[in-house]
Design a protein around this motif. Sequence first.
Motif, PDB file in Angstrom:
ATOM      1  N   ASP A 796       0.112   7.211   1.248  1.00 23.35           N
ATOM      2  CA  ASP A 796      -0.495   8.561   0.848  1.00 23.35           C
ATOM      3  C   ASP A 796      -2.114   8.350  -0.377  1.00 23.35           C
ATOM      4  O   ASP A 796      -3.393   8.680   0.075  1.00 23.35           O
ATOM      5  CB  ASP A 796       0.357  10.153   0.695  1.00 23.35           C
ATOM      6  N   GLY A 797      -1.828   7.204  -1.127  1.00 25.98           N
ATOM      7  CA  GLY A 797      -2.517   7.585  -2.367  1.00 25.98           C
ATOM      8  C   GLY A 797      -3.860   6.741  -1.797  1.00 25.98           C
ATOM      9  O   GLY A 797      -4.845   6.942  -2.604  1.00 25.98           O
ATOM     10  N   VAL A 798      -2.764   5.829  -1.298  1.00 26.65           N
ATOM     11  CA  VAL A 798      -4.071   4.703  -0.818  1.00 26.65           C
ATOM     12  C   VAL A 798      -5.182   5.812   0.097  1.00 26.65           C
ATOM     13  O   VAL A 798      -6.625   5.560   0.018  1.00 26.65           O
ATOM     14  CB  VAL A 798      -4.392   3.203  -0.405  1.00 26.65           C
ATOM     15  N   ALA A 799      -4.573   6.465   0.935  1.00 23.24           N
ATOM     16  CA  ALA A 799      -5.509   6.714   2.018  1.00 23.24           C
ATOM     17  C   ALA A 799      -6.478   7.719   1.534  1.00 23.24           C
ATOM     18  O   ALA A 799      -7.264   8.036   1.822  1.00 23.24           O
ATOM     19  CB  ALA A 799      -4.460   7.511   3.263  1.00 23.24           C
ATOM     20  N   ASP A 800      -6.028   8.553   0.577  1.00 15.56           N
ATOM     21  CA  ASP A 800      -6.791   9.524  -0.202  1.00 15.56           C
ATOM     22  C   ASP A 800      -7.864   9.017  -0.932  1.00 15.56           C
ATOM     23  O   ASP A 800      -9.222  10.206  -0.911  1.00 15.56           O
ATOM     24  CB  ASP A 800      -6.017  10.218  -0.947  1.00 15.56           C
ATOM     25  N   ARG A 801      -7.984   7.948  -1.096  1.00 14.69           N
ATOM     26  CA  ARG A 801      -8.526   7.261  -2.423  1.00 14.69           C
ATOM     27  C   ARG A 801      -9.401   6.970  -1.414  1.00 14.69           C
ATOM     28  O   ARG A 801     -10.394   6.475  -1.676  1.00 14.69           O
ATOM     29  CB  ARG A 801      -8.166   6.052  -2.855  1.00 14.69           C
ATOM     30  N   LEU A 802      -9.373   6.146   0.110  1.00 20.12           N
ATOM     31  CA  LEU A 802     -10.404   5.707   1.150  1.00 20.12           C
ATOM     32  C   LEU A 802     -10.984   6.906   1.627  1.00 20.12           C
ATOM     33  O   LEU A 802     -11.878   6.498   2.675  1.00 20.12           O
ATOM     34  CB  LEU A 802      -9.095   5.122   2.351  1.00 20.12           C
ATOM     35  N   LYS A 803     -10.711   7.738   1.841  1.00 17.59           N
ATOM     36  CA  LYS A 803     -11.181   9.163   2.428  1.00 17.59           C
ATOM     37  C   LYS A 803     -11.145   9.099   4.413  1.00 17.59           C
ATOM     38  O   LYS A 803     -10.650  10.105   4.712  1.00 17.59           O
ATOM     39  CB  LYS A 803     -12.602   9.688   2.046  1.00 17.59           C
ATOM     40  N   SER A 804     -11.665   7.387   4.387  1.00 17.93           N
ATOM     41  CA  SER A 804     -11.219   7.743   6.019  1.00 17.93           C
ATOM     42  C   SER A 804     -10.669   6.338   5.688  1.00 17.93           C
ATOM     43  O   SER A 804     -11.605   4.977   5.751  1.00 17.93           O
ATOM     44  CB  SER A 804     -12.728   8.110   6.484  1.00 17.93           C
ATOM     45  N   GLY A 805     -10.076   5.903   6.852  1.00 20.26           N
ATOM     46  CA  GLY A 805      -9.548   4.218   6.545  1.00 20.26           C
ATOM     47  C   GLY A 805      -7.781   4.418   7.419  1.00 20.26           C
ATOM     48  O   GLY A 805      -7.601   5.457   7.735  1.00 20.26           O
ATOM     49  N   VAL A 806      -7.857   3.512   7.199  1.00 17.01           N
ATOM     50  CA  VAL A 806      -5.880   2.766   8.388  1.00 17.01           C
ATOM     51  C   VAL A 806      -5.523   1.913   6.784  1.00 17.01           C
ATOM     52  O   VAL A 806      -6.026   0.850   5.998  1.00 17.01           O
ATOM     53  CB  VAL A 806      -6.203   1.982   9.460  1.00 17.01           C
ATOM     54  N   VAL A 807      -3.765   2.468   6.812  1.00 20.45           N
ATOM     55  CA  VAL A 807      -3.428   1.746   5.436  1.00 20.45           C
ATOM     56  C   VAL A 807      -1.931   0.887   6.521  1.00 20.45           C
ATOM     57  O   VAL A 807      -1.421   1.805   6.791  1.00 20.45           O
ATOM     58  CB  VAL A 807      -2.759   2.462   4.774  1.00 20.45           C
ATOM     59  N   VAL A 808      -1.323   0.065   6.375  1.00 24.81           N
ATOM     60  CA  VAL A 808      -0.641  -0.773   6.506  1.00 24.81           C
ATOM     61  C   VAL A 808       0.119  -1.434   5.233  1.00 24.81           C
ATOM     62  O   VAL A 808      -0.510  -2.508   4.850  1.00 24.81           O
ATOM     63  CB  VAL A 808      -0.294  -1.657   8.058  1.00 24.81           C
ATOM     64  N   LEU A 809       1.674  -1.093   5.010  1.00 27.96           N
ATOM     65  CA  LEU A 809       2.125  -1.510   4.093  1.00 27.96           C
ATOM     66  C   LEU A 809       3.427  -1.764   3.762  1.00 27.96           C
ATOM     67  O   LEU A 809       3.940  -1.320   4.957  1.00 27.96           O
ATOM     68  CB  LEU A 809       1.673  -0.400   2.932  1.00 27.96           C
ATOM     69  N   ALA A 810       4.108  -3.281   3.079  1.00 29.01           N
ATOM     70  CA  ALA A 810       5.148  -3.869   3.371  1.00 29.01           C
ATOM     71  C   ALA A 810       5.711  -4.065   2.075  1.00 29.01           C
ATOM     72  O   ALA A 810       5.200  -4.759   1.431  1.00 29.01           O
ATOM     73  CB  ALA A 810       4.634  -5.585   4.153  1.00 29.01           C
ATOM     74  N   GLY A 811       7.257  -3.497   2.656  1.00 31.00           N
ATOM     75  CA  GLY A 811       7.447  -3.414   1.132  1.00 31.00           C
ATOM     76  C   GLY A 811       8.650  -3.871   0.874  1.00 31.00           C
ATOM     77  O   GLY A 811       9.542  -4.129   2.655  1.00 31.00           O
TER      78      GLY A 811
END
Length: 883
Positions: A796-811
């Motif tokens: 959520d934090g990454v998406a908020d900073r991008l404003k518009s975008g796609v995020v895929v994280l691997a834990g």
Amino acid sequence: MTSSELRTKYLKFFESKGHLIHQSDSLVPDDASLLYTSAGMVQFKPYFVGERVPPATKIVTSQKCMRTDDIDEVGDAVHHTFFEMLGNFSFGDYFKRDAIHWAWEFLTKVLELNPDHLWTSVYLEDDEAADVWIKEIGFPAHKVVRLGEDKNYWPADAPSKGPNGPCGPCNEIFLDTRPELGLPEDPAWSIAHDSNRFVEIWNLVFQQFDRQEDGTMKSLPTKNIDTGMGLERTIAVLNGTLTNYETDLFLPIIRQIEEISGAKYGASEDTDKAIRVIADHLRSAVFAIADGVMPSNVGRGYVLRRLIRNAVVKGRSLGLTKSFLVSIVPIVVEIMGDVYHEIADRQGYVEKVIGSEEEKFRHTLESGIQRLEDQIELAVSSDEKTLDGEAAFTLYDTYGFPLELTKEMAAEKGVSVDVDGFEAAMEEQRRRAKESSDFATQLFGGGGTVIIELEKTIEATKFVGYEQTVGDANVLAVIKNGELVTSANEGDEVEVVLDVTPFYAESGGQVGDAGVIMNDGASLDVIDTIKASRFFFHKGTMQSGTISVGDNVGCCVNKKRRMSIARNHTATHLLHTALHEVLGEHALQAGSVVEPGRLRFDFSHFQAVTREEIRRIENRVNELILEDVQSNVTISNIDEARKMGATALFGEKYGNEVRVVRMGDVSIELCGGTHLRHTGQVGLFKIMSESSVGAGIRRIEAVTGEAAVHYVNGIEDQLRKTAEALGASTSETVAAAERAVQAVKDAQREVDTLKSRGAAEQAGELAESAQDAGDIKFVTAAVQTVDVPTLQKLADGVADRLKSGVVVLAGVADGKVLFVGKVTSDLVGKGFHAGNTLREVAKIAGGGGGGRPEFAQAGGKDASKVPDALVKAAEIIKAQANC
């Protein structure tokens, strides 16, 4: 004539012929091959096959019965699930001649039926029965019809097809309801097939053969009589009604259904059928529940649930969209409660069970309709236009939808139902639901042959344990490894039968006594006492010497153990009273176990008992103990006991003589167990647990006396140790524990704050590393955590900073892999889908998952494949962005 008058006339007539009037058995039979008592002879099967000795050689009953093999026929003129069977029985006493003469006398002299309107059918080869009718009764020979084994043999087709075992010809008596039509052209065909005109009112079964494995018919050592006259059908015939439902057994129920629904009986065939089904099924439900059956998905409970749900569905067709069945229960009780006291005694409980089941079904009904409509739509779109049989059965089994309703709704859309598939699924359910239990086989492993032999050779054990715990006795039998032997030696594990015993045998939930049986130099350590038939079996191991049949021995019950059991048993009666007072009269005993160390008490209640209620129940029991109420026991007949207000328990079968245990004015129950003289002897009563053991059944486990003191001591020890661990006194334990918990919460908040700061910083760093796919920004990265909330906040934090975008994280952590995906709302509208993306990404790491377009999560199995998975994520995003 009313149904009550017919029932009484039948019983009194055969009593005048030397028959013992035997009370109806429960609908729940001892026969494990049957779900419900389906005929008058069921409770007498052990007498017919010689496994038990009957209380009399001539018996007459009015037996409550339940059959559901013709459930789909219910709603016509004559079929029922619940019915009463009038029957007279002979166990090696009288045979064909008396059975026929008495049947004739009852029909023509007592019921005053016109002899000219009667017909009878006999088995083709049964000249003996035919001769009695023609030569002794003087019955016209042309009205004695001879039929084959498919019609006039029990079981049907037994001579040619089996089954093996006791069987014999039967003699059916019919009433011609249309004598004005004259003699039928083919009497044999008319009697066999025209049931509208020739109504069977009595069936006399002559059990005289034993079919062998090779098909030969061997004569039985004793010839028996088993007859059956259906009360509902006979009273309808006597009153000349068109169907069985216009009699006093059903009309008041029908009038109540008319009143609450606005429907009119007689208006149409569909309406009449719906009303009849409701009336019939509700009668069955009332009697089954009063005999201890609960709605469930297996066995008896499954049948009961189906009956209630069928009634609800039929009510729905009459416009009854709200719960209505409970309002009819009082009518059933008013009609039949005088004869079958259990439905009157348990009316409140029956109403609660039916009301709860109907309410639950109405909730599932709406869900079921939606599920059915979905299945119909699938079928409409298929080439076969057929609704899957397993799906139809799921609707039937889970949502209570009768196959008939499914077929009707499907037909409206031009869809048929795979009935064969439905039946196959139903058969599998029946196979799973089979029950089996055989006490004699469990005890001796030989099908009860020992008991049969004992019944032929020795008298019943006399129990003197209410008055004494020691005494002398004679050894009547010794059983070792399931066989009768003459003696038992040191080390032998045996069961010993005595002529008289102070040892209480396991019964009514109370465990059997333990102790010692001894004579000169011999000692048997008795670990349990069990009753089977009329004998007490003292089970134990020989510690020394030899005990032989015929020996005089001394008996000594473990008195301390007996007292502990008595404390717990007396406490169950007080608990029953407290449950009524705190929870309501519906809280009826549904089972119990009374042991030396504890008591277990099952009772009917439809929700968890609250902590406050448990405390009130426990306090009330202890109040009754402190009142030191005197306990007294009287022997009474069952009717007098009921007048006293004595409580009878589910599943218990009582003879004419009963033992009434009274504790002042607070408790009065029918009970054969051992009790204290004063309630004060219970000492302390303490509830250990309360839990659910099934639909509508709760369980309390408790301790009394010394065991209760040990239990409280244990709690005090735990409290002291807890206080020591917290560094506080026992009086300050709660406050110290609260401070400790608050300190942990405060520390966790600090940890969460630090994590949030770290996540915010990490989100900023990841956002700065974003890649471009045309005008779409995206981030793919691996991080060192598999904590779901942390990963979600990070995405959520990454998406908020991008404003518009796609995020895929691997834990990734400790070999575990967790993927999360986030798509900002503006890109969802352009076709980007987090769930679809993660489904493909997780496959690379040997996992799977998915979710919504804006957010999804998935798991992986191979951490080494995470880099490849993130590469795949980038490829998918670029492809979606047309790059």
